[in-house]
Design an enzyme around this catalytic site. Structure first.
Site, PDB file in Angstrom:
ATOM      1  N   GLU A 104       0.818  -1.205   0.000  1.00 32.68           N
ATOM      2  CA  GLU A 104       0.000   0.000   0.000  1.00 32.68           C
ATOM      3  C   GLU A 104       0.862   1.270   0.000  1.00 32.68           C
ATOM      4  OE1 GLU A 104      -4.153  -1.456   1.900  1.00 32.68           O
ATOM      5  OE2 GLU A 104      -2.592  -1.092   3.353  1.00 32.68           O
ATOM      6  N   CYS A 117       3.499   8.427   1.562  1.00 33.87           N
ATOM      7  CA  CYS A 117       4.009   7.405   2.473  1.00 33.87           C
ATOM      8  C   CYS A 117       4.180   6.118   1.656  1.00 33.87           C
ATOM      9  CB  CYS A 117       2.974   7.237   3.599  1.00 33.87           C
ATOM     10  SG  CYS A 117       3.383   5.963   4.767  1.00 33.87           S
ATOM     11  N   CYS A 124       6.435  -7.466   6.848  1.00 34.08           N
ATOM     12  CA  CYS A 124       7.544  -6.992   7.679  1.00 34.08           C
ATOM     13  C   CYS A 124       7.902  -8.093   8.660  1.00 34.08           C
ATOM     14  CB  CYS A 124       7.136  -5.730   8.444  1.00 34.08           C
ATOM     15  SG  CYS A 124       8.501  -4.989   9.377  1.00 34.08           S
ATOM     16  N   CYS A 128       6.437  -5.807  15.406  1.00 34.27           N
ATOM     17  CA  CYS A 128       6.077  -4.908  16.504  1.00 34.27           C
ATOM     18  C   CYS A 128       4.656  -5.251  16.955  1.00 34.27           C
ATOM     19  CB  CYS A 128       6.185  -3.450  16.066  1.00 34.27           C
ATOM     20  SG  CYS A 128       7.886  -3.001  15.638  1.00 34.27           S
ATOM     21  N   CYS A 131       1.366  -3.431  15.425  1.00 33.63           N
ATOM     22  CA  CYS A 131       1.371  -3.030  14.014  1.00 33.63           C
ATOM     23  C   CYS A 131       0.696  -4.072  13.129  1.00 33.63           C
ATOM     24  CB  CYS A 131       2.805  -2.804  13.550  1.00 33.63           C
ATOM     25  SG  CYS A 131       2.928  -2.365  11.806  1.00 33.63           S
ATOM     26  N   CYS A 346      -1.213   5.267  10.286  1.00 33.15           N
ATOM     27  CA  CYS A 346      -0.003   4.543  10.685  1.00 33.15           C
ATOM     28  C   CYS A 346      -0.341   3.172  11.235  1.00 33.15           C
ATOM     29  CB  CYS A 346       0.717   5.258  11.826  1.00 33.15           C
ATOM     30  SG  CYS A 346       1.235   6.885  11.437  1.00 33.15           S
TER      31      CYS A 346
HETATM   32  N1  SAH Z   1       9.214  -0.004  10.008  1.00 32.15           N
HETATM   33  C1  SAH Z   1       9.275   1.432  10.100  1.00 32.15           C
HETATM   34  C2  SAH Z   1       8.083   2.097   9.434  1.00 32.15           C
HETATM   35  C3  SAH Z   1       6.813   1.734  10.122  1.00 32.15           C
HETATM   36  S1  SAH Z   1       5.320   2.620  10.045  1.00 32.15           S
HETATM   37  C4  SAH Z   1       9.332   1.811  11.565  1.00 32.15           C
HETATM   38  O1  SAH Z   1       9.153   0.959  12.413  1.00 32.15           O
HETATM   39  O2  SAH Z   1       9.606   2.962  11.868  1.00 32.15           O
HETATM   40  C5  SAH Z   1       5.460   4.159  10.751  1.00 32.15           C
HETATM   41  C6  SAH Z   1       5.101   4.306  12.235  1.00 32.15           C
HETATM   42  O3  SAH Z   1       3.794   3.839  12.580  1.00 32.15           O
HETATM   43  C7  SAH Z   1       6.063   3.552  13.118  1.00 32.15           C
HETATM   44  O4  SAH Z   1       6.500   4.387  14.150  1.00 32.15           O
HETATM   45  C8  SAH Z   1       5.203   2.451  13.649  1.00 32.15           C
HETATM   46  O5  SAH Z   1       5.720   1.914  14.845  1.00 32.15           O
HETATM   47  C9  SAH Z   1       3.886   3.145  13.815  1.00 32.15           C
HETATM   48  N2  SAH Z   1       2.743   2.242  13.989  1.00 32.15           N
HETATM   49  C10 SAH Z   1       2.685   0.931  13.687  1.00 32.15           C
HETATM   50  N3  SAH Z   1       1.466   0.437  13.990  1.00 32.15           N
HETATM   51  C11 SAH Z   1       0.746   1.457  14.499  1.00 32.15           C
HETATM   52  C12 SAH Z   1      -0.608   1.579  14.968  1.00 32.15           C
HETATM   53  N4  SAH Z   1      -1.444   0.551  14.937  1.00 32.15           N
HETATM   54  N5  SAH Z   1      -1.010   2.788  15.411  1.00 32.15           N
HETATM   55  C13 SAH Z   1      -0.179   3.846  15.386  1.00 32.15           C
HETATM   56  N6  SAH Z   1       1.092   3.792  14.934  1.00 32.15           N
HETATM   57  C14 SAH Z   1       1.559   2.615  14.508  1.00 32.15           C
END
Ligand code: SAH
Length: 366
Positions: A104, A117, A124, A128, A131, A346
């Site tokens: 996406e 974005c 991935c 985390c 996520c 995000c």
């Molecule tokens: N892998 C990269 C890019 C990830 S997405 C990273 O970890 O930085 C961008 C941001 O969104 C990251 O800070 C991630 O931790 C956050 N994120 C992931 N899931 C989320 C959620 N459900 N709600 C809010 N932020 C989230």
């Protein structure tokens, strides 16, 4: 055709996809056709500055060369499976990257800027806890052409609006696909290509320390770090890569990265999870880590997805957390969710990741 290693990954359907070929490779390609290397610069201007993808329209190339290019090369962007538009103007594309995988890309318009974005991986591996992408597991790294293709496609779709900022915050961990992400970042900064300034290109990472240090040398774009917890105990659970590179090591790399940025700061992302990391003690710990450092904090209210197992913090808790940072002199902003009605906020990007490899980090680390 020259047998450079990059051309191999860019070949699709027998034609060489010129998207994203680094300038030197593009020059080599033209030399292999018996042309002058400066043809690379000409074609880059057509493709990246004017958005022209039809070789036939590139009038400063000879007719013979245009015909030859149409035979052996292409400028292919990923196929759009679905497009969604949010009530707030955010747009999201689901893109086919072959073999049942989809990623996406999200465009977020604001009054004085337009942020794209982009995704760097199908799925991935970092897992985390909060996520949606992580839940799906990992399939593969995107190629340079697939990452640049997202930018070219979005640019075409959003005209006359413009992309002023690009963030590697879509699906995937960009620094885990370092080999393909860095050439794309370089194209974003290259005046012959997208020509964005360094502070308008942000790479976001969960904390791959060796790659952060390497990036400082190779292409120091703006850096965002997904911190999300101020203690190793908590971060080990939320961001499992912390078990490999704990907070002290990560922050040390960040301060070193910031030295090369000349008066710029590292952005620390902090997702606010109700009752998990949003209390006064965590806020105070965060202050202790970041105070008097080149740091700013981006508080992200948790964006829910099915079976997430977390809730978003209350508005009061968010406000209290923010106040604690502010009163300690730390610049902190609260990220307004954009495109949440189309699951484009995000951590909500899920694309389609089938046939995932069993490489989820938390499983590996036990
Ligand atoms: N892998 C990269 C890019 C990830 S997405 C990273 O970890 O930085 C961008 C941001 O969104 C990251 O800070 C991630 O931790 C956050 N994120 C992931 N899931 C989320 C959620 N459900 N709600 C809010 N932020 C989230």
């Amino acid at each position: 055709m020259s047998a450079n290693p990059l051309s191999i990954e860019c070949v699709s359907g027998g034609k060489l996809n010129l998207f994203g070929l680094p300038p030197e490779q593009l020059a080599e390609f033209f030399v292999s056709l018996g042309e002058k290397p400066y043809r690379a610069r000409q074609i880059m201007r057509w493709v990246y500055q004017r958005g022209v993808l039809d070789f036939g329209a590139m009038t400063d190339l000879s007719l013979k060369l245009r015909e030859r290019l149409a035979e052996i090369a292409e400028l292919a962007t990923p196929r759009v499976i679905r497009e969604q538009r949010s009530a707030d103007g955010t747009r999201k594309w689901l893109l086919d990257v072959g073999a049942g995988q989809a990623v996406e890309t999200v465009f977020i318009p604001e009054p004085n800027r337009g942020t794209l974005c982009i995704s760097s991986q199908a799925g991935c591996a970092l897992d985390c806890a909060f996520c949606a992408t992580g839940r799906q597991g990992f399939n593969r790294n995107l190629t340079i052409a697939e990452i640049v293709g997202q930018i070219a496609l979005a640019r075409r779709e959003i005209a006359p609006l413009e992309i002023t900022n690009v963030v590697f915050m879509g699906m995937g961990e960009p620094l885990a696909n370092y080999r393909n992400v860095v050439p794309v970042a370089k194209l974003l900064l290259n005046d012959l290509a997208f020509g964005l300034s360094r502070r308008r290109v942000t790479i976001s990472t969960a904390g791959l320390v060796p790659q952060i240090l390497k990036l400082a040398v190779d292409c120091n774009t703006a850096l965002a770090v997904s911190l999300h917890a101020p203690t190793d105990e908590l971060r080990d659970r939320l961001v499992p890569i912390n078990r490999v590179h704990p907070i002290a090591e990560l922050l040390d790399a960040c301060w070193r990265y910031a030295e090369g940025l000349a008066s710029r700061q590292i952005t620390f992302e902090y997702v606010l999870l109700d009752g998990v990391n949003d209390g006064p003690a965590e806020a105070r710990e965060l202050v202790r880590l970041l105070r008097n450092r080149p740091a700013k904090v981006n508080l992200i209210p948790f964006n829910p997805f099915p079976d997430a197992g977390f809730e978003c913090s209350t508005p009061e808790a968010i406000d209290r957390f923010w106040q604690t940072l502010r009163s300690a002199g730390i610049v902190a902003t609260i990220r307004r969710p954009r495109g949440d009605d189309i699951a484009a906020a995000c951590g909500q990007l899920a694309g389609r990741v089938s046939d995932r490899r069993r490489v989820r980090l938390a499983e590996k680390l036990g």
